[in-house]
Motif scaffolding. Sequence first.
Motif, short mmCIF file in Angstrom:
data_model
loop_
_atom_site.label_atom_id
_atom_site.label_comp_id
_atom_site.label_asym_id
_atom_site.label_seq_id
_atom_site.Cartn_x
_atom_site.Cartn_y
_atom_site.Cartn_z
N HIS A 67 46.58 57.45 39.96
CA HIS A 67 45.24 57.70 40.50
C HIS A 67 45.06 57.02 41.85
O HIS A 67 44.28 57.45 42.68
N LEU A 106 46.73 59.31 44.27
CA LEU A 106 45.87 60.48 44.47
C LEU A 106 44.72 60.14 45.43
O LEU A 106 44.37 60.93 46.31
N ARG A 154 44.83 57.97 47.72
CA ARG A 154 45.38 57.87 49.07
C ARG A 154 45.51 59.24 49.72
O ARG A 154 45.09 59.43 50.85
N PHE A 205 41.22 58.30 51.08
CA PHE A 205 40.44 57.07 50.91
C PHE A 205 41.05 55.97 51.77
O PHE A 205 42.26 55.88 51.93
N SER A 206 40.19 55.11 52.32
CA SER A 206 40.71 53.98 53.09
C SER A 206 41.12 52.87 52.12
O SER A 206 40.74 52.87 50.96
N GLU A 227 38.23 51.20 50.43
CA GLU A 227 37.64 52.04 49.38
C GLU A 227 38.51 52.06 48.13
O GLU A 227 38.01 52.06 47.01
N GLU A 283 36.98 50.96 44.74
CA GLU A 283 36.66 52.01 43.76
C GLU A 283 37.77 52.26 42.76
O GLU A 283 37.51 52.65 41.62
N GLN A 284 39.01 52.12 43.21
CA GLN A 284 40.11 52.52 42.34
C GLN A 284 40.75 51.35 41.60
O GLN A 284 41.41 51.54 40.59
N PRO A 306 37.26 48.31 39.54
CA PRO A 306 36.64 48.63 38.27
C PRO A 306 37.55 48.38 37.06
O PRO A 306 37.09 47.94 36.01
N TYR A 307 38.85 48.61 37.26
CA TYR A 307 39.79 48.38 36.16
C TYR A 307 39.93 46.91 35.84
O TYR A 307 40.39 46.53 34.78
#
Lengths: 271, 358, 278
Positions: free
Chosen positions: C168, C171, C173, C177-178, C181, C185-186, C189-190
Amino acid sequence: MTDALKFQAKNISRVFGHGKKSVTAVDNVTFEIRDREIISLVGQSGCGKTVLAKMLLRLETPTSGELLFNGKPITATGDPRNHWRQVQAVFQDPFSCFNQFFTIRSQLKSSFRLFETKPSPGEIEERVDQALLAVNIKPKEVEGKYPFELSGGQMQRMLLARIFILKPQVLIADEPTSMVDACSRASILDYLLKLKEELSMTIVFVTHDIGLAYYISDSLYIMHKGKMVDRGAPDDVIKHPTSDVTKQLLEDIPDVHRQWIARGTPVHAAE
Amino acid sequence: MTVSAPVRPLEQAASGPTPKPAKSNAVLEVEDLRVHYVTRFGHKIQAVDGVSFSLKQGEILGIAGESGCGKTTLVSGCMGLYIPPLFHTSGDVRIDGKSIVGMTLEQNRKEVLGQKIAMIPQGALNSLNPTRKIKDMAADMILSHDESADKKSINDRLRERFTRIGLDADHVLNSYPVELPAGTKQRCVIGISTLLNPKVVVADEPTSALDVSTQKAVIKLLFELMDQEIISSMLFITHELPLLRHVSSSIAVMYAGEFVEYGTTEQVIFEGRQPYSRALMGSMLSAEPGQKSRKPVAIEGAPPKLDKPIPGCRFAERCPVAQPDCRTTEQVLRIVAGRQVRCKYADTEVVEQVGGGL
Amino acid sequence: MQLVKGLFKIPAFLLGLFLFAATLALAFLGPLVFHVDVSTRVGDPYMAPSAAHWLGTDHLGVDMLSMLVMGLRASLYVGFLAGVVATIVGTLIGVYGGYKGGLLDDILTVLTNLFLVIPTLIVLILLSSSMDKGRSLTLIALIIGGTTWTWSARAVRAQSSSLRARDHVALARINGFSTLEIVLEQILPYLLSYIFMVFILQTATAILTEATISMLGLGPYDSISLGKILNDAKTNEALIGGKWWAFMPAMVLVTVIAFSLYVINTAMEGVFNPRLRK
Ligand SMILES: Nc1ncnc2c1ncn2[C@@H]1O[C@H](COP(=O)(O)OP(=O)(O)OP(=O)(O)O)[C@@H](O)[C@H]1O
Ligand SMILES: Nc1ncnc2c1ncn2[C@@H]1O[C@H](COP(=O)(O)OP(=O)(O)OP(=O)(O)O)[C@@H](O)[C@H]1O
Ligand SMILES: [Mg+2]
Ligand SMILES: [Mg+2]
């Protein structure tokens, strides 16, 4: 198929790590991919297919050798986004392809970031719906759903819907049918063939299933331990395998294939 | 009812485990099992809807079906793993004659899981924790069953077992998952799952991410485990129906939460009487000369949603030979040509238009 | 959600939570029950516990219970502030280094390791003793946070670099997405549940560290703290004189806070950490 070259790889290698612990994932590989051609990379697990695919995607950098895209070094366009507007991918493991914290739909919508002129919100919604329908998913079915609420096959279709939105020149499809049954696999393959025809797409198909590769591709590359051991038109490779690896691969195909074919001519062959 | 005791085809005997004298007692009995999910919005999804089968000592049953048809859910149901949002609706699962559906999870973990029935989980290759060594994960399995086991005895046990399944125990046990090739990783997963010599092993797509050669090796390993009596029977789940020819003696094809055809391997693979199972065979892609131009059977669309009852045949929406009355009349499993089939036209020529191969 | 429910079934977690809630209640609800005043002498030095002063008085004759409540507040403040600072700095550096890899990661790792081998306590002692007057409670918290973040950085880095390999992220990238970000965001959260656990540990460590340096006489000049109460008791011979009420309660409180936080952390780790779950 035209004779223009999309990709040209000259002696590229990718080595991970240093010294004694280093792994050569891709080992001195030379090949070219012509425009509007479907090529397949076939090989055992761990032979370096995904690493090679990621180099074409500019997600990995070759440690040596030269990789050209449209005749220029792949890094020639400074901003990788330019590359990703033209070369897109479907990744191997659909379960890990989506962020668990956002809905599937919002993640599909984030593909529009790549557009130089972003469509209006209404149009984005509309195009997402179209893309979902194109891969046989009813938009309502996934409305408000999170990735873990879908099955593997549904997620693979989501990844293809993304391609439908982005309409790249080149699609790198890393095992795009590993999670679906044979009937749906055939319909996904039809979809890829349609993309090739309608959008003049070049497709790099990565798989470990030689039967699948044989069916879909215009040329076939067999990989083993990072090297290309066999290549050519599918029928040539199947009928006259030159390397032991290919021979072994063909030998390991379950007998049921031969038995089933021997039992009679499939009805559809008549078409 | 169950399918009559399977006869192993001759050519299979060479590769398959040596058949044991079939004892009549069933190890795993599943009776009209229904299992549902409750979604975040409170909808009920009947993911497994009335499945019955029984697995005898020494038997391998293959279950094939497409993504989302409920295979993994059926596995959870058979193992009594009812963890919300998954719930047991009705029906019974008996292991060694003892029902497990009423058990609490703790009780199940203590008495059943890992010892009587064990699972090789789907996607296990990618779910191995990358930061732990194989031996630590394997030790957890023993410790979960026997908390008092000391380090030395665990180590000995692991080395003995890993050597027995053909792995270089010293190397593999001390490796991290990323350092191992996929085939070896899958062997490790199988080794760990069967550490406690479970009677029934449920293998959920153990070969799906593997190439043909590795696939072959994994199947061989499972056969060896049966020959060595480490495990005694097996449920083999896959979405590749043809593969089951080399694995199991009987096959059930699953669609939208139900069995649609259930018979011996020979019957289902070569003489299927149900449009869906015939289509599965017909869509096989084979690297045999001349097969490139053959158009595989492609079936558009997706299985129906299972959040409300479906009046007619569940496959009718996509069935290439659906008749007008298929969408309205409820289909039941009935016996046609010696196997169970769920199709109104199973005994007519209509189904023969699908797939081909006969 | 289900995991959170599972958490509430673990007795150790409930015990930890109860103890921690009890200390919070003492610090913030205590003053509603009894009168808190640390600026007036209410009696003779070292008066034994009585009905009027439940925990007696200290060496100056100030109500001990009042001192404890104020000290507890200060300790919680230091713990919280230092915990926040250490977690934020450590998480940012750890996530970024883990995601980026390469040279930047190497530099950050060297930096992290450098901070890791510098004994925090010695730095604190040196810093504290060189700044006699400016040694406010907030400054101490910042110093603790600024020297203990390495621990979170290391823990988070390992998690982040294993997430980097997930598709993910790849994906995101190729979706354009910068890096920032992607990290926000990626990856973050995990790690949230993990970072929360790291925060709890950092807090517990900070509370213990503050108590230690205050006991050495290097505590804040502008505030009471549990460590300072202990230091006062020590320098004014409460231990020799058997005046247990001057040091026992403070000691018990420090232990209880740290213990409850550690227990909460351990229980959460058992539930949230997938490797223990599996
Ligand atoms: N980031 C990495 N660091 C170190 N080694 C890596 C890394 N990525 C891949 N490798 C190694 O490179 C080799 C090739 O991996 P790759 O993922 O390309 O295989 P594959 O052919 O795609 O296999 P599969 O069919 O299992 O997907 C493997 O040995 C793998 O361990
Ligand atoms: N947690 C869940 N909440 C709601 N629905 C679920 C959940 N998990 C699975 N489902 C639904 O239940 C159905 C059966 O899923 P299951 O995972 O058993 O399929 P499967 O046959 O194992 O598919 P695959 O081949 O992709 O693994 C699917 O329609 C799926 O969307
Ligand atoms: Mg790969
Ligand atoms: Mg499944």
